[in-house]
Design an enzyme around this catalytic site. Sequence first.
Site, mmCIF file in Angstrom:
data_model
loop_
_atom_site.group_PDB
_atom_site.id
_atom_site.type_symbol
_atom_site.label_atom_id
_atom_site.label_comp_id
_atom_site.label_asym_id
_atom_site.label_seq_id
_atom_site.Cartn_x
_atom_site.Cartn_y
_atom_site.Cartn_z
ATOM 1 C CE LYS A 144 -5.419 4.682 23.141
ATOM 2 N NZ LYS A 144 -4.118 5.076 23.709
ATOM 3 C CE1 TYR B 298 1.508 0.778 -10.926
ATOM 4 C CE2 TYR B 298 0.530 0.140 -8.817
ATOM 5 C CZ TYR B 298 0.460 0.829 -10.014
ATOM 6 O OH TYR B 298 -0.658 1.572 -10.298
#
Length: 357
Positions: free
Chosen positions: A34, A249
């Site tokens: 999955k 940043y």
Amino acid sequence: MKTLLCEIDLGAIRHNYRLLQRHAGAARVVGIVKADGYGHGDVPVAMALQREGCSHFAVARVHEGIKLRQAGIEGEILIMSGSFPSEFSALREFNLSTVVYTEENIEEMISAGITAPVHIKIDTGMNRLGFRPQKLEQVYQTLQRAGFDIKGVMTHMASADEPGASSIQQQEDLFFQTTDSFRNGLQEHITNSAGIFTLGKLGTLARPGIMLYGANPLPESSIDLRPAMSFKTRILQVKPVYKGEGISYGHTYIAKKDMTIAVIAAGYADGYSRLLSNRARVLVNGELAPQVGRICMDMSMVDITHISAKRGDEVVLFGEQQGRRIYAAELAEIMGTIDYEVFCSISPRVKRMYTGS
């Protein structure tokens, strides 16, 4: 090498499958593929497992099962999250088995005239999907009268990766007591990866997921698993940063001395989480280099003051380089999560490259 890629060692996955099958004994290992094979690639992984002799596969969604069948995967493909009416025709067209866990879902299937192969899920303590155990006989009779092909009975363990947890024995006992009268011809499956090593009884199927990919949910145990995924990128630029200057940043990192940094092509859009900012480390030319400054969408910075490196050199975010290894579990611990999420978070824009097929 591509600028940014995940190298997937299918040979490692096949090794892990063989190891798990030995430990599972008579229980047949189900290939859990999955979520795109936990980010490793569902079709390549399933094909490798099929070549190794795996005859049972499981996914979460119907479209995942369709993809496997269209790719040539044979044997049983089980949809573990069940199915909705809009998907019923696909169950028949692609010969998919589905899990049932609510009376409403069974009624929907009967009304639609769909009697696909089913596995009944009972809830023995996870308190997620599933019927209460005392409902099993009623559900079984309803399905049998309606002509369903009842393949198996299953449950899911809540704490199999915590050896000694009281819930392990409680769930195991409740499951097998409940299924005792249904064993003739029905598959029983209770165990996930850790459960293969912590449960006393496994039933007829075992559902290891994360261990197939080489990660160990039982870190205190010594299991010969081989990590299958390496996450790699390249240096975009090497540049000086001087004492007192900030990086990235918000300037969350201020250089304490003159230093050399490498700007690398990996950011949170690729699955290199912003939560790793100023805390992770990478491998550059076989040496550990700390990540510095906030991780950006497409780039990150690492301190290579102590390393000789240049533009284009390989950087390993997790995996092995020149005999040293960073495990995905290390990143997961920093992020406050599990390595499952680290694998599944790798973006589709990151090229997968396969070896060891």
